[in-house]
Design a protein around this motif. Structure first.
Motif, mmCIF file in Angstrom:
data_model
loop_
_atom_site.group_PDB
_atom_site.id
_atom_site.type_symbol
_atom_site.label_atom_id
_atom_site.label_comp_id
_atom_site.label_asym_id
_atom_site.label_seq_id
_atom_site.Cartn_x
_atom_site.Cartn_y
_atom_site.Cartn_z
ATOM 1 N N LEU A 248 0.498 24.692 10.003
ATOM 2 C CA LEU A 248 -0.317 23.807 9.183
ATOM 3 C C LEU A 248 -1.310 23.042 10.050
ATOM 4 O O LEU A 248 -0.967 22.611 11.160
ATOM 5 C CB LEU A 248 0.567 22.810 8.432
ATOM 6 N N PHE A 249 -2.522 22.843 9.536
ATOM 7 C CA PHE A 249 -3.579 22.212 10.321
ATOM 8 C C PHE A 249 -4.093 20.938 9.662
ATOM 9 O O PHE A 249 -4.302 20.888 8.444
ATOM 10 C CB PHE A 249 -4.747 23.177 10.527
ATOM 11 N N TYR A 250 -4.338 19.950 10.483
ATOM 12 C CA TYR A 250 -4.933 18.676 10.069
ATOM 13 C C TYR A 250 -6.447 18.697 10.284
ATOM 14 O O TYR A 250 -7.192 18.105 9.510
ATOM 15 C CB TYR A 250 -4.292 17.568 10.901
ATOM 16 N N HIS A 251 -6.901 19.396 11.332
ATOM 17 C CA HIS A 251 -8.302 19.310 11.747
ATOM 18 C C HIS A 251 -9.140 20.556 11.479
ATOM 19 O O HIS A 251 -10.370 20.461 11.470
ATOM 20 C CB HIS A 251 -8.383 19.032 13.253
ATOM 21 N N ASP A 252 -8.555 21.714 11.324
ATOM 22 C CA ASP A 252 -9.357 22.937 11.247
ATOM 23 C C ASP A 252 -10.276 22.908 10.021
ATOM 24 O O ASP A 252 -9.856 22.559 8.918
ATOM 25 C CB ASP A 252 -8.443 24.161 11.174
ATOM 26 N N GLU A 253 -11.547 23.297 10.214
ATOM 27 C CA GLU A 253 -12.507 23.230 9.103
ATOM 28 C C GLU A 253 -12.358 24.390 8.123
ATOM 29 O O GLU A 253 -12.853 24.315 6.997
ATOM 30 C CB GLU A 253 -13.946 23.186 9.630
ATOM 31 N N ASN A 254 -11.692 25.455 8.525
ATOM 32 C CA ASN A 254 -11.610 26.654 7.688
ATOM 33 C C ASN A 254 -10.244 26.877 7.051
ATOM 34 O O ASN A 254 -10.152 27.392 5.939
ATOM 35 C CB ASN A 254 -11.966 27.894 8.521
ATOM 36 N N TYR A 255 -9.181 26.507 7.749
ATOM 37 C CA TYR A 255 -7.829 26.860 7.312
ATOM 38 C C TYR A 255 -6.942 25.631 7.162
ATOM 39 O O TYR A 255 -6.965 24.719 7.993
ATOM 40 C CB TYR A 255 -7.166 27.811 8.316
ATOM 41 N N PHE A 256 -6.140 25.662 6.110
ATOM 42 C CA PHE A 256 -5.065 24.686 5.936
ATOM 43 C C PHE A 256 -3.768 25.209 6.549
ATOM 44 O O PHE A 256 -3.007 24.464 7.163
ATOM 45 C CB PHE A 256 -4.877 24.399 4.452
ATOM 46 N N ALA A 257 -3.520 26.510 6.398
ATOM 47 C CA ALA A 257 -2.280 27.109 6.903
ATOM 48 C C ALA A 257 -2.534 28.560 7.274
ATOM 49 O O ALA A 257 -3.322 29.243 6.618
ATOM 50 C CB ALA A 257 -1.177 27.025 5.852
ATOM 51 N N VAL A 258 -1.882 29.008 8.340
ATOM 52 C CA VAL A 258 -1.990 30.416 8.727
ATOM 53 C C VAL A 258 -0.643 30.913 9.223
ATOM 54 O O VAL A 258 0.210 30.142 9.652
ATOM 55 C CB VAL A 258 -3.051 30.660 9.833
ATOM 56 N N LYS A 259 -0.465 32.249 9.142
ATOM 57 C CA LYS A 259 0.626 32.929 9.824
ATOM 58 C C LYS A 259 0.023 33.906 10.823
ATOM 59 O O LYS A 259 -1.049 34.486 10.572
ATOM 60 C CB LYS A 259 1.498 33.700 8.832
ATOM 61 N N TYR A 260 0.728 34.101 11.947
ATOM 62 C CA TYR A 260 0.252 34.980 13.007
ATOM 63 C C TYR A 260 1.243 36.115 13.249
ATOM 64 O O TYR A 260 2.450 35.949 13.041
ATOM 65 C CB TYR A 260 0.098 34.203 14.323
ATOM 66 N N ASP A 261 0.711 37.240 13.752
ATOM 67 C CA ASP A 261 1.595 38.258 14.305
ATOM 68 C C ASP A 261 1.807 37.945 15.780
ATOM 69 O O ASP A 261 1.276 36.958 16.306
ATOM 70 C CB ASP A 261 1.042 39.670 14.076
ATOM 71 N N ASN A 262 2.580 38.792 16.471
ATOM 72 C CA ASN A 262 2.926 38.460 17.855
ATOM 73 C C ASN A 262 1.766 38.612 18.833
ATOM 74 O O ASN A 262 1.891 38.260 20.004
ATOM 75 C CB ASN A 262 4.136 39.272 18.334
ATOM 76 N N LYS A 263 0.615 39.114 18.338
ATOM 77 C CA LYS A 263 -0.596 39.150 19.162
ATOM 78 C C LYS A 263 -1.553 38.019 18.793
ATOM 79 O O LYS A 263 -2.693 37.985 19.229
ATOM 80 C CB LYS A 263 -1.295 40.503 19.010
ATOM 81 N N LYS A 264 -1.057 37.097 17.980
ATOM 82 C CA LYS A 264 -1.793 35.915 17.517
ATOM 83 C C LYS A 264 -2.982 36.271 16.631
ATOM 84 O O LYS A 264 -3.976 35.551 16.579
ATOM 85 C CB LYS A 264 -2.244 35.045 18.701
ATOM 86 N N ASN A 265 -2.866 37.382 15.933
ATOM 87 C CA ASN A 265 -3.823 37.708 14.886
ATOM 88 C C ASN A 265 -3.369 37.052 13.583
ATOM 89 O O ASN A 265 -2.175 37.032 13.284
ATOM 90 C CB ASN A 265 -3.911 39.225 14.680
ATOM 91 N N ILE A 266 -4.307 36.523 12.816
ATOM 92 C CA ILE A 266 -3.969 35.913 11.535
ATOM 93 C C ILE A 266 -3.612 37.010 10.536
ATOM 94 O O ILE A 266 -4.396 37.924 10.300
ATOM 95 C CB ILE A 266 -5.135 35.061 11.007
ATOM 96 N N VAL A 267 -2.419 36.907 9.951
ATOM 97 C CA VAL A 267 -1.964 37.919 8.995
ATOM 98 C C VAL A 267 -1.852 37.360 7.573
ATOM 99 O O VAL A 267 -1.726 38.117 6.619
ATOM 100 C CB VAL A 267 -0.612 38.526 9.427
ATOM 101 N N ASP A 268 -1.893 36.047 7.443
ATOM 102 C CA ASP A 268 -1.896 35.428 6.122
ATOM 103 C C ASP A 268 -2.475 34.028 6.297
ATOM 104 O O ASP A 268 -2.386 33.432 7.389
ATOM 105 C CB ASP A 268 -0.469 35.342 5.561
ATOM 106 N N SER A 269 -3.072 33.506 5.242
ATOM 107 C CA SER A 269 -3.718 32.205 5.404
ATOM 108 C C SER A 269 -3.908 31.514 4.058
ATOM 109 O O SER A 269 -3.906 32.133 3.001
ATOM 110 C CB SER A 269 -5.085 32.364 6.084
ATOM 111 N N VAL A 270 -4.063 30.196 4.125
ATOM 112 C CA VAL A 270 -4.481 29.362 3.008
ATOM 113 C C VAL A 270 -5.728 28.633 3.478
ATOM 114 O O VAL A 270 -5.684 27.880 4.469
ATOM 115 C CB VAL A 270 -3.401 28.349 2.598
ATOM 116 N N SER A 271 -6.846 28.863 2.810
ATOM 117 C CA SER A 271 -8.107 28.283 3.253
ATOM 118 C C SER A 271 -8.239 26.829 2.817
ATOM 119 O O SER A 271 -7.488 26.335 1.955
ATOM 120 C CB SER A 271 -9.287 29.092 2.673
ATOM 121 N N ARG A 272 -9.221 26.138 3.428
ATOM 122 C CA ARG A 272 -9.552 24.802 2.980
ATOM 123 C C ARG A 272 -10.090 24.862 1.556
ATOM 124 O O ARG A 272 -10.520 25.913 1.088
ATOM 125 C CB ARG A 272 -10.606 24.173 3.901
ATOM 126 N N LYS A 273 -10.105 23.740 0.882
ATOM 127 C CA LYS A 273 -10.566 23.679 -0.501
ATOM 128 C C LYS A 273 -12.030 24.125 -0.562
ATOM 129 O O LYS A 273 -12.812 23.796 0.312
ATOM 130 C CB LYS A 273 -10.422 22.266 -1.053
#
Length: 273
Positions: A248-273
């Motif tokens: 979960l992010f407080y500061h990111d301008e694009n994402y509220f929440a993300v999940k990563y794979d073990n290579k730190k690629n985003i595999v799921d996300s919840v965008s900002r409003k």
């Protein structure tokens, strides 16, 4: 977003635009600009989005944004503030009032996280809430040093300290939610770990302020103890990714929440409003 029995909301606590070099430290601009937008003043958008967790019987807020009418005109200019907190309006949309917040969890007490704690008279904004702060963080907030006094502001102190709980290493807030001290960004910086019905999320605060900071070596120039931030990220990232946590992010301008794979690629996300 829904996390087991918990509902998690992003609230708008106001926005700052901060020098990109300060947010990425020694990382060359040619590298970090590939990961995060920058304007012609070399500033990056750094919104403040307090995180509201609704459990079955409690409303828990993580950090408080930049408040309203707390910053001087000079501070608004220097920190690139386009607008201030809209927390009360957004709570109203959820049929909630400021007085409905039961618990406030402070990752740390820098101005962009703590200015929403009080009004200009020092009255607690969340007057019915119990406030949790790591003990070393609290003491530095009360007596900042020559460096930290630029962000630990006396005007953010107030009556919330009448309902204050301090902790050291780790504390259970309620079933499924706990705070853990990491240090790094500040000496008393803490993270929030959330678990419900097998679903998990973590808020790493400002040791992981944006999705562009996945490299453990990418820490901000504002970090008082950068090697501690690196140490924590190096250990915690693989664990939380392996355990399938949302970040979960407080500061990111694009994402509220993300999940990563073990290579730190985003595999799921919840965008900002």
């Amino acid at each position: 977003m829904q996390l087991g029995q918990f509902t998690i909301h992003q609230l708008n606590g106001g926005i700052t635009n901060i020098d990109g070099g300060a947010m990425f430290g020694v990382v060359p601009k040619a590298l970090w600009t590939k990961r995060y937008n920058v304007n012609d003043k070399n500033q990056i958008a750094l919104p403040t989005h307090p995180i509201l967790i609704q459990t079955n019987n409690q409303h828990i807020l993580i950090d408080t944004g930049i408040g309203n009418s707390k910053l001087t005109e000079k501070e608004r200019r220097n920190f690139g503030v386009d607008y201030e907190s809209q927390i009360e309006v957004e709570l109203n949309k959820l049929n909630l009032q400021l007085t409905d917040i039961d618990i406030v969890l402070m990752t740390h007490m820098h101005f962009d996280h703590a200015s929403g704690l009080t009004d200009n008279a020092g009255n607690a904004i969340f007057s019915n809430a119990v406030h949790y702060i790591q003990q070393d963080e609290w003491h530095e907030f009360q007596s900042p040093n020559i460096r930290s006094k630029s962000t630990y502001w006396e005007k953010n102190n107030g009556t919330f300290k009448d309902q204050l709980i301090l902790f050291d290493g780790e504390i259970a807030i309620c079933p499924g939610i706990r705070m853990q001290h990491t240090g790094g960004h500040s000496f008393g910086h803490s993270i929030i770990i959330i678990e419900s019905e097998g679903e998990k999320a973590v808020h790493l605060g400002d040791i992981f302020p944006t999705t562009a900071h996945t490299n453990p070596l990418w820490v901000t120039a504002y970090d008082d103890y950068p090697m501690q931030s690196i140490r924590e990220k190096e250990r915690l990232f693989p664990y939380f990714i392996h355990q399938n946590y949302w970040f979960l992010f407080y500061h990111d301008e694009n994402y509220f929440a993300v999940k990563y794979d073990n290579k730190k690629n985003i595999v799921d996300s919840v965008s900002r409003k």
